[in-house]
Design a protein around this motif. Structure first.
Motif, PDB file in Angstrom:
ATOM      1  N   MET A  53       3.104   2.803  -9.617  1.00  0.00           N
ATOM      2  CA  MET A  53       2.887   2.576  -8.206  1.00  0.00           C
ATOM      3  C   MET A  53       1.338   2.745  -7.650  1.00  0.00           C
ATOM      4  O   MET A  53       1.037   4.044  -8.160  1.00  0.00           O
ATOM      5  CB  MET A  53       3.891   3.130  -7.419  1.00  0.00           C
ATOM      6  CG  MET A  53       4.069   3.054  -6.054  1.00  0.00           C
ATOM      7  SD  MET A  53       5.193   3.803  -5.234  1.00  0.00           S
ATOM      8  CE  MET A  53       4.304   5.266  -4.361  1.00  0.00           C
ATOM      9  N   ASP A  54       1.005   1.903  -7.101  1.00  0.00           N
ATOM     10  CA  ASP A  54      -0.471   1.904  -6.440  1.00  0.00           C
ATOM     11  C   ASP A  54      -0.320   2.858  -5.199  1.00  0.00           C
ATOM     12  O   ASP A  54       0.145   2.435  -4.118  1.00  0.00           O
ATOM     13  CB  ASP A  54      -1.027   0.756  -6.130  1.00  0.00           C
ATOM     14  CG  ASP A  54      -2.388   0.958  -5.569  1.00  0.00           C
ATOM     15  OD1 ASP A  54      -3.066   2.051  -5.525  1.00  0.00           O
ATOM     16  OD2 ASP A  54      -3.114   0.081  -5.123  1.00  0.00           O
ATOM     17  N   LYS A  55      -0.707   4.202  -5.275  1.00  0.00           N
ATOM     18  CA  LYS A  55      -0.548   5.097  -4.191  1.00  0.00           C
ATOM     19  C   LYS A  55      -1.651   5.307  -3.373  1.00  0.00           C
ATOM     20  O   LYS A  55      -1.391   6.029  -2.283  1.00  0.00           O
ATOM     21  CB  LYS A  55      -0.184   6.562  -5.046  1.00  0.00           C
ATOM     22  CG  LYS A  55       1.113   6.471  -5.663  1.00  0.00           C
ATOM     23  CD  LYS A  55       1.348   7.939  -6.124  1.00  0.00           C
ATOM     24  CE  LYS A  55       2.498   7.969  -6.991  1.00  0.00           C
ATOM     25  NZ  LYS A  55       2.804   9.080  -7.609  1.00  0.00           N
ATOM     26  N   ASN A  56      -2.624   4.442  -3.496  1.00  0.00           N
ATOM     27  CA  ASN A  56      -3.570   4.277  -2.704  1.00  0.00           C
ATOM     28  C   ASN A  56      -3.147   3.955  -1.095  1.00  0.00           C
ATOM     29  O   ASN A  56      -4.126   4.011  -0.284  1.00  0.00           O
ATOM     30  CB  ASN A  56      -4.811   3.462  -3.064  1.00  0.00           C
ATOM     31  CG  ASN A  56      -5.323   4.107  -4.174  1.00  0.00           C
ATOM     32  OD1 ASN A  56      -5.681   5.326  -4.164  1.00  0.00           O
ATOM     33  ND2 ASN A  56      -5.792   3.244  -5.319  1.00  0.00           N
ATOM     34  N   HIS A  57      -2.310   3.132  -1.074  1.00  0.00           N
ATOM     35  CA  HIS A  57      -1.728   2.468   0.298  1.00  0.00           C
ATOM     36  C   HIS A  57      -0.986   3.568   1.068  1.00  0.00           C
ATOM     37  O   HIS A  57      -0.527   3.257   2.319  1.00  0.00           O
ATOM     38  CB  HIS A  57      -0.945   1.430  -0.065  1.00  0.00           C
ATOM     39  CG  HIS A  57      -1.462   0.282  -0.627  1.00  0.00           C
ATOM     40  ND1 HIS A  57      -2.449  -0.402   0.034  1.00  0.00           N
ATOM     41  CD2 HIS A  57      -1.546  -0.191  -1.861  1.00  0.00           C
ATOM     42  CE1 HIS A  57      -3.124  -1.376  -0.873  1.00  0.00           C
ATOM     43  NE2 HIS A  57      -2.557  -1.283  -2.103  1.00  0.00           N
ATOM     44  N   PHE A  58      -0.570   4.773   0.773  1.00  0.00           N
ATOM     45  CA  PHE A  58       0.061   5.602   1.506  1.00  0.00           C
ATOM     46  C   PHE A  58      -0.697   6.890   1.830  1.00  0.00           C
ATOM     47  O   PHE A  58      -1.718   7.310   1.185  1.00  0.00           O
ATOM     48  CB  PHE A  58       1.134   6.161   0.492  1.00  0.00           C
ATOM     49  CG  PHE A  58       2.044   5.024   0.089  1.00  0.00           C
ATOM     50  CD1 PHE A  58       3.156   4.696   0.873  1.00  0.00           C
ATOM     51  CD2 PHE A  58       2.065   4.429  -1.423  1.00  0.00           C
ATOM     52  CE1 PHE A  58       4.094   3.818   0.385  1.00  0.00           C
ATOM     53  CE2 PHE A  58       2.937   3.520  -1.488  1.00  0.00           C
ATOM     54  CZ  PHE A  58       3.820   3.315  -0.670  1.00  0.00           C
ATOM     55  N   GLU A  59      -0.506   7.400   2.950  1.00  0.00           N
ATOM     56  CA  GLU A  59      -1.029   8.742   3.327  1.00  0.00           C
ATOM     57  C   GLU A  59      -0.063   9.549   4.054  1.00  0.00           C
ATOM     58  O   GLU A  59       0.921   9.203   4.476  1.00  0.00           O
ATOM     59  CB  GLU A  59      -2.156   8.161   4.434  1.00  0.00           C
ATOM     60  CG  GLU A  59      -1.517   7.458   5.509  1.00  0.00           C
ATOM     61  CD  GLU A  59      -2.438   7.062   6.448  1.00  0.00           C
ATOM     62  OE1 GLU A  59      -2.438   7.435   7.908  1.00  0.00           O
ATOM     63  OE2 GLU A  59      -3.426   6.366   6.177  1.00  0.00           O
ATOM     64  N   VAL A  60      -0.528  10.687   4.220  1.00  0.00           N
ATOM     65  CA  VAL A  60       0.544  11.671   4.615  1.00  0.00           C
ATOM     66  C   VAL A  60      -0.021  12.006   6.124  1.00  0.00           C
ATOM     67  O   VAL A  60      -0.965  12.408   6.325  1.00  0.00           O
ATOM     68  CB  VAL A  60       0.656  13.123   3.772  1.00  0.00           C
ATOM     69  CG1 VAL A  60       1.311  14.500   4.570  1.00  0.00           C
ATOM     70  CG2 VAL A  60       0.825  13.027   2.333  1.00  0.00           C
ATOM     71  N   ARG A  61       0.924  12.020   6.839  1.00  0.00           N
ATOM     72  CA  ARG A  61       0.886  12.177   8.355  1.00  0.00           C
ATOM     73  C   ARG A  61       1.505  13.346   8.855  1.00  0.00           C
ATOM     74  O   ARG A  61       2.620  13.654   8.230  1.00  0.00           O
ATOM     75  CB  ARG A  61       1.192  10.927   9.156  1.00  0.00           C
ATOM     76  CG  ARG A  61       0.420   9.861   8.932  1.00  0.00           C
ATOM     77  CD  ARG A  61       0.870   8.645   9.845  1.00  0.00           C
ATOM     78  NE  ARG A  61       0.361   7.478   9.467  1.00  0.00           N
ATOM     79  CZ  ARG A  61       0.338   6.161  10.125  1.00  0.00           C
ATOM     80  NH1 ARG A  61       1.459   6.210  10.928  1.00  0.00           N
ATOM     81  NH2 ARG A  61      -0.236   5.280   9.511  1.00  0.00           N
ATOM     82  N   THR A  62       1.025  14.180   9.813  1.00  0.00           N
ATOM     83  CA  THR A  62       1.700  15.291  10.300  1.00  0.00           C
ATOM     84  C   THR A  62       2.321  14.835  11.607  1.00  0.00           C
ATOM     85  O   THR A  62       1.829  13.963  12.559  1.00  0.00           O
ATOM     86  CB  THR A  62       0.947  16.445  10.530  1.00  0.00           C
ATOM     87  OG1 THR A  62      -0.111  16.069  11.273  1.00  0.00           O
ATOM     88  CG2 THR A  62       0.271  16.813   9.132  1.00  0.00           C
TER      89      THR A  62
END
Length: 67
Positions: A53-62
């Motif tokens: 999986m290309d994990k560059n498209h995800f980000e962690v938001r608070t």
């Protein structure tokens, strides 16, 4: 990665519903194997492991709560 739409055949509703009876009675392990084969055919990675999986498209938001 795109789905290879030529890997499938067009079915009537009757033909498609007949398949459900067959798959419903299969053991879980066999269902997993069939699912994997269908995914390989659809996405073109036949004979290979699942693609990474290309994990560059995800980000962690608070989540900030308002008071």
């Amino acid at each position: 990665m795109k789905m290879d739409k030529k890997a499938f055949t067009i079915q009537t509703f009757k033909e498609a519903s007949d398949h459900q009876k067959h798959y419903r009675n299969l053991p879980e392990e066999e269902k997993k194997d069939l699912f994997f084969k269908l995914m390989q055919a659809a996405y073109g990675f036949v004979g290979e492991d699942w693609p990474k999986m290309d994990k560059n498209h995800f980000e962690v938001r608070t989540f900030k709560r308002e008071k």
